[in-house]
Write a protein that holds these residues in place. Structure first.
Motif, PDB file in Angstrom:
ATOM      1  N   ILE B 221       0.833  -1.215   0.000  1.00  0.00           N
ATOM      2  CA  ILE B 221       0.000   0.000   0.000  1.00  0.00           C
ATOM      3  C   ILE B 221       0.862   1.258   0.000  1.00  0.00           C
ATOM      4  CG2 ILE B 221      -0.339   0.451   2.477  1.00  0.00           C
ATOM      5  CD1 ILE B 221      -3.383   0.651   1.735  1.00  0.00           C
ATOM      6  N   GLY B 222       2.105   1.165   0.484  1.00  0.00           N
ATOM      7  CA  GLY B 222       2.958   2.344   0.549  1.00  0.00           C
ATOM      8  C   GLY B 222       3.889   2.501  -0.634  1.00  0.00           C
ATOM      9  N   ASP B 223       3.801   1.606  -1.621  1.00  0.00           N
ATOM     10  CA  ASP B 223       4.783   1.631  -2.704  1.00  0.00           C
ATOM     11  C   ASP B 223       4.379   2.566  -3.835  1.00  0.00           C
ATOM     12  OD1 ASP B 223       7.219   0.681  -3.933  1.00  0.00           O
ATOM     13  OD2 ASP B 223       5.908  -0.239  -5.407  1.00  0.00           O
ATOM     14  N   TYR B 224       5.353   3.342  -4.270  1.00  0.00           N
ATOM     15  CA  TYR B 224       5.120   4.327  -5.323  1.00  0.00           C
ATOM     16  C   TYR B 224       5.656   3.838  -6.669  1.00  0.00           C
ATOM     17  CZ  TYR B 224       6.114   8.561  -8.043  1.00  0.00           C
ATOM     18  OH  TYR B 224       6.211   9.487  -9.028  1.00  0.00           O
ATOM     19  N   VAL B 225       6.795   3.128  -6.645  1.00  0.00           N
ATOM     20  CA  VAL B 225       7.517   2.799  -7.878  1.00  0.00           C
ATOM     21  C   VAL B 225       6.725   1.867  -8.798  1.00  0.00           C
ATOM     22  CG1 VAL B 225       9.563   1.635  -8.775  1.00  0.00           C
ATOM     23  CG2 VAL B 225       9.772   3.207  -6.866  1.00  0.00           C
ATOM     24  N   THR B 226       6.251   0.742  -8.261  1.00  0.00           N
ATOM     25  CA  THR B 226       5.593  -0.258  -9.104  1.00  0.00           C
ATOM     26  C   THR B 226       4.355   0.286  -9.812  1.00  0.00           C
ATOM     27  OG1 THR B 226       6.430  -1.933  -7.598  1.00  0.00           O
ATOM     28  CG2 THR B 226       4.736  -2.633  -9.145  1.00  0.00           C
ATOM     29  N   PRO B 227       3.384   0.914  -9.086  1.00  0.00           N
ATOM     30  CA  PRO B 227       2.216   1.435  -9.812  1.00  0.00           C
ATOM     31  C   PRO B 227       2.586   2.543 -10.780  1.00  0.00           C
ATOM     32  CG  PRO B 227       2.105   2.046  -7.492  1.00  0.00           C
ATOM     33  CD  PRO B 227       3.214   1.059  -7.628  1.00  0.00           C
ATOM     34  N   HIS B 228       3.635   3.305 -10.480  1.00  0.00           N
ATOM     35  CA  HIS B 228       3.978   4.413 -11.365  1.00  0.00           C
ATOM     36  C   HIS B 228       4.597   3.921 -12.669  1.00  0.00           C
ATOM     37  CE1 HIS B 228       4.177   8.687 -11.929  1.00  0.00           C
ATOM     38  NE2 HIS B 228       5.358   8.541 -12.486  1.00  0.00           N
ATOM     39  N   ILE B 229       5.477   2.926 -12.570  1.00  0.00           N
ATOM     40  CA  ILE B 229       6.122   2.423 -13.795  1.00  0.00           C
ATOM     41  C   ILE B 229       5.182   1.522 -14.579  1.00  0.00           C
ATOM     42  CG2 ILE B 229       7.989   0.966 -14.688  1.00  0.00           C
ATOM     43  CD1 ILE B 229       9.753   1.959 -12.478  1.00  0.00           C
ATOM     44  N   LEU B 230       4.478   0.627 -13.880  1.00  0.00           N
ATOM     45  CA  LEU B 230       3.680  -0.385 -14.587  1.00  0.00           C
ATOM     46  C   LEU B 230       2.228   0.027 -14.800  1.00  0.00           C
ATOM     47  CD1 LEU B 230       5.136  -3.605 -12.963  1.00  0.00           C
ATOM     48  CD2 LEU B 230       5.423  -2.829 -15.308  1.00  0.00           C
ATOM     49  N   GLY B 231       1.670   0.791 -13.865  1.00  0.00           N
ATOM     50  CA  GLY B 231       0.259   1.146 -13.972  1.00  0.00           C
ATOM     51  C   GLY B 231       0.006   2.381 -14.821  1.00  0.00           C
ATOM     52  N   GLY B 232       1.043   3.207 -14.953  1.00  0.00           N
ATOM     53  CA  GLY B 232       0.871   4.421 -15.731  1.00  0.00           C
ATOM     54  C   GLY B 232      -0.024   5.419 -15.021  1.00  0.00           C
ATOM     55  N   ASN B 233      -0.626   6.319 -15.792  1.00  0.00           N
ATOM     56  CA  ASN B 233      -1.393   7.395 -15.175  1.00  0.00           C
ATOM     57  C   ASN B 233      -2.892   7.210 -15.301  1.00  0.00           C
ATOM     58  OD1 ASN B 233       0.804   8.904 -14.257  1.00  0.00           O
ATOM     59  ND2 ASN B 233       1.172   9.632 -16.344  1.00  0.00           N
TER      60      ASN B 233
END
Lengths: 256, 282
Positions: B221-233
């Motif tokens: 729940i605290g991770d920024y990197v994975t959703p930002h790189i893989l999930g996009g905007n």
């Protein structure tokens, strides 16, 4: 579960585990501009490019500096705190232990955010030192817990003997306690170095110009898929695996 | 014998205590105070304002981020446990004893690359022109590339990849601690494999599963990197929204309020699972 199903599951699981790292390493040898099929190569051109890139090499150096510096401080503070709590009767020691472990339960993003707010409110500049401060915060609980756990009562007799023979408290710590605990101290140090060297979000929030390797990789990512990213990733992977093998062959082998 | 020379004792503990208070407790307290501050344009007023929390409760994109984070985290935790349990069981019970250490080491090995690179590596596999699409087109199974990257599916895959490894380790450790006698006794009493698992093994390993799941929840729940790189905007998680507030808008109060909500959620999950948690045994 039948036997063949077990082996099939194991094979699929390992395929899944190795799929991305396999693609990473394979296409780091790509002879072309994009790290996607079809594979042309092998070529070492991207490794040459990355290792001669001044931004990458200085980021690598910064990462090592922060990792070693912050781990040394974290292990030292953790060692003293563990010694104080294991050997002295202190009021509120349960509370102190809980407080020292507390940063483990909060996500790195929040640790970094809190520090960022305080530092900018106080008008202090961001640098590798502020990143190091943040990394000590996250590594101190681990160092403390690892060293405290191995500080058993069996070491106390040796310490008392040294004191009876006239050693001062400082000499007892330096010549008796620290050497006896060296496996735990080394483990705490190596774990801290690994975590700090690879940490992204705190390093991203708390520095501006001197950036560390994960932050440099992050900024390279903005231009999309590139074989040079594959080369950096594979290079870091190679170093970590070599360090792991070295540790396995030296420190861990001796214990058996 | 512990010494009760309190002065020396405090001398050893104080440096670590000072560091934790100065650089962890105080910043968190300031962050908590910041979440009740009010930002009007560029000027910040401290005090007890609930504006930021009101904004969280009313603005659709903020509410959405809380929901997205929760959905992703719960999916990841559930899928990881379900996939990791059989893997841990196979390694513990089917793989010959002398190979078990090697198999576990091999399972951890790929995670020794850089953390940011790990998400990037999944991009190589899932991208429009990436490994999976190219292979499927080559085989003639599809003609148009599938949209795999920049989706929630990609975020969940990246997370599950890491947490399956983590949970396999914790569950394996738990399974190995069980005396084989429990299993043999259940079998002797006529239970089949499934019944033994359902009524004996599973309940005994529940504390390990809950501990691993809790760890997964907190880290995910605290991770920024994975959703930002893989999930996009396309859809933002809480950490992504926090970073947007910090960067583009320099809205520290709102970012702090979001961070407080995140901490609150972790605390709630901790309290809900405290009964089974064995943090000290991980």
């Amino acid at each position: 579960m039948t036997r063949s199903f077990s082996w099939l599951y194991l094979a699929i699981a390992f395929g899944f585990i190795y799929l991305p790292v396999g693609a990473l390493v394979l296409f780091s040898f790509q002879d072309g501009g994009l790290p996607v099929p079809p594979f042309n190569g092998p070529s070492l051109r991207w490794y040459g490019e990355v290792l001669s890139d001044r931004n990458v090499t200085s980021a690598l150096f910064h990462s090592l500096l922060v990792a070693v510096g912050s781990s040394a401080i974290a292990v030292m503070l953790g060692f003293f705190a563990a010694y104080g709590l294991a050997r002295y009767v202190l009021p509120g020691s349960v509370f102190i232990r809980a407080l020292l472990i507390a940063p483990l339960t909060v996500s790195y993003l929040i640790v970094g955010l809190g520090l960022l707010i305080v530092l900018t409110r106080m008008g202090l500049g961001l640098s590798l030192i502020t990143v190091g401060i943040g990394h000590v915060v996250i590594n101190l609980p681990l160092a403390f817990a690892i060293i405290y756990a191995s500080m058993g009562a069996q070491h106390e007799n040796a310490e008392r003997a040294a004191r009876d023979l006239g050693a001062t408290e400082a000499w007892v710590l330096l010549l008796v306690t620290a050497p006896m605990l060296s496996p735990a101290i080394a483990a705490a140090f190596f774990l801290s170095v690994t975590l700090s060297w690879d940490e992204f979000i705190i390093a991203f929030l708390l520095t501006r110009f001197d950036i560390t390797l994960p932050v440099e990789i992050w900024s390279m990512l903005r231009s999309g898929l590139s074989p040079s990213l594959n080369a950096i990733g594979s290079f870091v992977f190679l170093i970590s695996v070599a360090a792991l093998l070295l540790l396995e062959l030296t420190v861990l082998r001796r214990r058996k | 014998m512990k010494s009760d020379n309190v002065k020396w004792g405090w001398g050893f503990v104080t440096p670590a205590l000072f560091w934790t208070i100065a650089f962890f407790v105080v910043p968190l307290a300031v962050m908590a105070a910041m979440s009740f501050a009010n930002l009007e344009g560029r000027s910040l007023t401290w005090g007890f304002h609930l504006d930021n929390y009101e904004e969280l409760a009313t603005r659709t994109y903020l509410k959405r981020a809380v929901l997205v984070s929760l959905e992703i985290t719960l999916t990841v935790t559930l899928v990881s446990v379900v996939l990791a349990y059989p893997l841990a069981a196979i390694i513990a019970f089917r793989v010959p004893l002398r190979w078990q250490r090697i198999v576990l080491l091999l399972a951890i090995l790929p995670f020794w690359t850089s953390y940011v690179v790990r998400s990037y590596a999944w991009l190589l596999v899932l991208a429009r022109e990436g490994l999976i699409n190219q292979t499927l087109i080559e085989l003639g199974i599809i003609t148009e590339p599938l949209t795999l990257a920049n989706t929630r599916f990609a975020t969940v895959t990246g997370f599950v990849h890491f947490f399956v490894m983590l949970l396999t380790l914790t569950i394996y450790a738990n399974l190995k601690q069980l005396s084989p006698n429990y299993r043999l006794a259940a079998m002797d009493l006529g239970a089949n494999t499934f019944q033994t698992f359902r009524h004996v093994i599973m309940p005994l390993t529940l504390p390990g599963i809950v501990t691993g799941a809790f760890l997964t929840f907190v880290l995910c729940i605290g991770d920024y990197v994975t959703p930002h790189i893989l999930g996009g905007n396309n859809e933002l998680t809480m950490p992504q929204v926090i970073m947007v507030q910090l960067g583009r808008r320099a809205d520290f109060p709102l970012a702090s309020a979001l961070a407080m909500v995140m901490m609150g959620m972790v605390t709630l999950v901790y309290l809900a699972s405290a009964r089974w948690l064995r943090i000290d045994r991980v």
